[in-house]
Enzyme design. Structure first.
Site, PDB file in Angstrom:
ATOM      1  CG  ASP A  75       7.159   5.550   5.752  1.00 22.92           C
ATOM      2  OD1 ASP A  75       7.533   6.691   5.429  1.00 22.92           O
ATOM      3  OD2 ASP A  75       6.987   5.226   6.950  1.00 22.92           O
TER       4      ASP A  75
ATOM      5  CE1 TYR B 277      -3.358   3.676   1.644  1.00 18.70           C
ATOM      6  CE2 TYR B 277      -2.052   3.476   3.659  1.00 18.70           C
ATOM      7  CZ  TYR B 277      -2.162   3.798   2.310  1.00 18.70           C
ATOM      8  OH  TYR B 277      -1.059   4.256   1.628  1.00 18.70           O
ATOM      9  N   PRO B 278      -8.768   2.957   4.373  1.00 19.30           N
ATOM     10  CG  PRO B 278      -9.826   2.336   2.393  1.00 19.30           C
ATOM     11  CD  PRO B 278      -8.631   3.056   2.918  1.00 19.30           C
TER      12      PRO B 278
ATOM     13  CD1 TRP C 220      -1.536   7.404  10.134  1.00 20.06           C
ATOM     14  CD2 TRP C 220       0.594   6.726   9.968  1.00 20.06           C
ATOM     15  NE1 TRP C 220      -1.513   6.035  10.276  1.00 20.06           N
ATOM     16  CE2 TRP C 220      -0.219   5.591  10.180  1.00 20.06           C
ATOM     17  CE3 TRP C 220       1.974   6.545   9.830  1.00 20.06           C
ATOM     18  CZ2 TRP C 220       0.295   4.298  10.262  1.00 20.06           C
ATOM     19  CZ3 TRP C 220       2.484   5.247   9.908  1.00 20.06           C
ATOM     20  CH2 TRP C 220       1.649   4.154  10.131  1.00 20.06           C
TER      21      TRP C 220
ATOM     22  CB  THR D  86       8.185  -3.080   4.294  1.00 17.57           C
ATOM     23  OG1 THR D  86       7.997  -2.530   5.592  1.00 17.57           O
ATOM     24  CG2 THR D  86       7.329  -4.317   4.127  1.00 17.57           C
TER      25      THR D  86
ATOM     26  CD  GLU E 243       0.179  -0.425   3.351  1.00 15.91           C
ATOM     27  OE1 GLU E 243       1.148  -1.045   2.852  1.00 15.91           O
ATOM     28  OE2 GLU E 243      -0.134  -0.524   4.551  1.00 15.91           O
ATOM     29  CB  VAL E 244       2.275   3.359   2.039  1.00 21.50           C
ATOM     30  CG1 VAL E 244       2.297   2.612   3.349  1.00 21.50           C
ATOM     31  CG2 VAL E 244       3.067   4.659   2.159  1.00 21.50           C
TER      32      VAL E 244
ATOM     33  NE  ARG F 180      11.952   2.474  -2.254  1.00 24.94           N
ATOM     34  CZ  ARG F 180      12.361   3.378  -3.143  1.00 24.94           C
ATOM     35  NH1 ARG F 180      13.620   3.425  -3.504  1.00 24.94           N
ATOM     36  NH2 ARG F 180      11.511   4.223  -3.667  1.00 24.94           N
TER      37      ARG F 180
HETATM   38  P1  5GP Z   1       8.409   1.187   5.234  1.00 22.22           P
HETATM   39  O1  5GP Z   1       8.946  -0.162   5.546  1.00 22.22           O
HETATM   40  O2  5GP Z   1       8.432   1.549   3.774  1.00 22.22           O
HETATM   41  O3  5GP Z   1       8.985   2.262   6.108  1.00 22.22           O
HETATM   42  O4  5GP Z   1       6.892   1.153   5.667  1.00 22.22           O
HETATM   43  C1  5GP Z   1       6.006   0.324   5.000  1.00 22.22           C
HETATM   44  C2  5GP Z   1       5.001  -0.252   5.950  1.00 22.22           C
HETATM   45  O5  5GP Z   1       4.787   0.564   7.116  1.00 22.22           O
HETATM   46  C3  5GP Z   1       3.691  -0.288   5.215  1.00 22.22           C
HETATM   47  O6  5GP Z   1       3.518  -1.531   4.578  1.00 22.22           O
HETATM   48  C4  5GP Z   1       2.683   0.017   6.290  1.00 22.22           C
HETATM   49  O7  5GP Z   1       2.299  -1.174   6.910  1.00 22.22           O
HETATM   50  C5  5GP Z   1       3.422   0.876   7.280  1.00 22.22           C
HETATM   51  N1  5GP Z   1       3.215   2.307   7.036  1.00 22.22           N
HETATM   52  C6  5GP Z   1       4.168   3.226   6.752  1.00 22.22           C
HETATM   53  N2  5GP Z   1       3.644   4.437   6.626  1.00 22.22           N
HETATM   54  C7  5GP Z   1       2.302   4.297   6.793  1.00 22.22           C
HETATM   55  C8  5GP Z   1       1.195   5.212   6.775  1.00 22.22           C
HETATM   56  O8  5GP Z   1       1.324   6.427   6.562  1.00 22.22           O
HETATM   57  N3  5GP Z   1      -0.028   4.684   7.017  1.00 22.22           N
HETATM   58  C9  5GP Z   1      -0.229   3.362   7.250  1.00 22.22           C
HETATM   59  N4  5GP Z   1      -1.477   2.932   7.478  1.00 22.22           N
HETATM   60  N5  5GP Z   1       0.791   2.461   7.289  1.00 22.22           N
HETATM   61  C10 5GP Z   1       2.039   2.936   7.055  1.00 22.22           C
END
Ligand code: 5GP
Length: 157
Positions: A96, A152-153, A149, A100, A93-94, A98
């Site tokens: 952020d 999501y629905p 932040w 993950t 979904e996002v 990176r």
């Molecule tokens: P990353 O590993 O890219 O920092 O973060 C990815 C994961 O963190 C996403 O798959 C999600 O689960 C969670 N996440 C990061 N930012 C947001 C956000 O703004 N809203 C939501 N609902 N989840 C987020």
């Protein structure tokens, strides 16, 4: 989409619309399968399947911040399939920090022989990433957003 308490709230129609107006970007990449990163990528992957009609594989992970504010990723469930001969579109979904995506790509390459892959996310947060994707990797974000932040629905409806 509405902004409330410094958070951006999207409803199901917003998410569906973003995918419906972006799925054609995947046409040239033409994946064999969609690989959803659960749980946030599950509903986006399912909506995308409506438009590109490819089978969905699933992995499930949990991203969390430790005491030093460093992002960690915990595996909830993984795949046993060999992906060597498959063109894989990874959906979340996002994007952020990176962390993950990086974790999943590294592990899929080591454990599942992931070879050719692309990435499709609903939102890319405009910020510094912990991981630089190779320039030849297909990457598509339906929308680029500020580092706020996102609600999501499926988080709040
Ligand atoms: P990353 O590993 O890219 O920092 O973060 C990815 C994961 O963190 C996403 O798959 C999600 O689960 C969670 N996440 C990061 N930012 C947001 C956000 O703004 N809203 C939501 N609902 N989840 C987020």
């Amino acid at each position: 989409m509405i902004e409330l308490d410094n958070k951006i709230h999207f409803n199901y129609n917003d998410i569906h619309y973003l995918i419906k107006t972006n799925y054609k970007c995947v046409t040239d990449f033409n994946p064999d399968i969609i690989l959803a990163i659960g749980s946030g990528g599950l509903i986006p992957a399912r909506i995308l399947k409506t438009f590109i009609n490819k089978p969905i594989y699933v992995i499930s992970v949990k991203a969390y911040d430790d005491n030093q504010n460093l992002r960690n990723v915990e595996i909830i469930q993984w795949l046993s399939d060999n992906l060597e001969n498959k063109k894989v579109l990874i959906v979340d979904e996002v994007d952020d920090t990176r962390t993950t995506l990086q974790f999943c790509i590294d592990k899929l390459q080591k454990q599942n022989k992931l070879n050719e892959y692309g990435i499709f996310v609903i939102h890319n947060k405009q910020k510094e990433k912990v991981y630089e994707l190779q320039s030849d990797v297909f990457y598509h974000a339906c929308s680029s957003v500020n580092d706020d932040w996102i609600v999501y629905p499926w988080d709040n409806y």
